[in-house]
Write an enzyme that holds these catalytic residues in place. Sequence first.
Site, PDB file in Angstrom:
ATOM      1  N   ASP A 154     -35.939  11.539 -36.419  1.00 58.56           N
ATOM      2  CA  ASP A 154     -36.998  12.032 -35.543  1.00 58.56           C
ATOM      3  C   ASP A 154     -38.035  12.732 -36.409  1.00 58.56           C
ATOM      4  O   ASP A 154     -37.696  13.605 -37.221  1.00 58.56           O
ATOM      5  CB  ASP A 154     -36.437  13.015 -34.514  1.00 58.56           C
ATOM      6  CG  ASP A 154     -35.497  12.347 -33.514  1.00 58.56           C
ATOM      7  OD1 ASP A 154     -35.313  11.120 -33.589  1.00 58.56           O
ATOM      8  OD2 ASP A 154     -34.946  13.072 -32.669  1.00 58.56           O
ATOM      9  N   ASP A 185     -33.800   8.095 -20.348  1.00 57.06           N
ATOM     10  CA  ASP A 185     -33.180   9.384 -20.622  1.00 57.06           C
ATOM     11  C   ASP A 185     -32.946  10.092 -19.296  1.00 57.06           C
ATOM     12  O   ASP A 185     -33.887  10.302 -18.528  1.00 57.06           O
ATOM     13  CB  ASP A 185     -34.081  10.216 -21.517  1.00 57.06           C
ATOM     14  CG  ASP A 185     -34.396   9.507 -22.833  1.00 57.06           C
ATOM     15  OD1 ASP A 185     -33.603   8.646 -23.246  1.00 57.06           O
ATOM     16  OD2 ASP A 185     -35.433   9.826 -23.439  1.00 57.06           O
TER      17      ASP A 185
END
Length: 259
Positions: A10, A132
């Site tokens: 990330d 998500d």
Amino acid sequence: MSFILYPAIDIREGRVVRLRQGDYDAETRYADDPLALAKRYAEAGAEWLHLVDLDAAKAGGWTLGPLVEAIRRETTLKVQTGGGVRDDGDVLTILGAGASRVVIGSLAVRQANRVLGWLERFGNDRITIALDARADDAGVFRLPVHGWTEASGLALFDLLKRYADTGLRHLLCTDIARDGMLAGLNLDLYREIATRFPEVSVQASGGVASLDDVHGALAAGAGGAILGKALLDGRFTLAEAIAAIDAKGAAVGPSKETA
């Protein structure tokens, strides 16, 4: 179908970071050089890399083209990447940089018709839908958007059925409550997805803390697992995870996932 391990990187402001439950104010910084980290993962045996542009996920405008080009030039890794995908141009930019798959998150919830069109246009091997989810008070998994900061009201399984019915092949599903928490995967969630949608290869994400979690994802019927904080914190190595999956008799590498 192979079980694929996806080491995750990330990126925020050019640095490797991890967020706690998607909270931009709860950031842990790691290595400053994401290319060097990608090379280490490749040397350890990774075939795929999961790469996220956290700045773009919040503000739009995917920025990791030069990094993806360098990873493709200097390693053998295949890359799935996203963050801030808003339109056709973003998809074309990401694929043009050399990514094998484009990861589409909030837009897959807010503008499903557009994303369904991309599955048809670009092919279902070039798109990973990231749904998500967070359980509400009734235990129903709902789908927040915009970096998990806004409620959509949509239920995970309702939207997933729509995608599965139209040919979705690659799903990345994160239980937000477990993301970055090293609390273990929600195996019941992945088991239900695999049972209800066997044609979809689900990448288990959020909470991997040990090799037992990786084994659990395999046993639950997932097609792969995202390995983030556990690798960065040294709880186990990627080489150990690959060896552990091999020992369970699953081939780590591409079969139908050949993009």
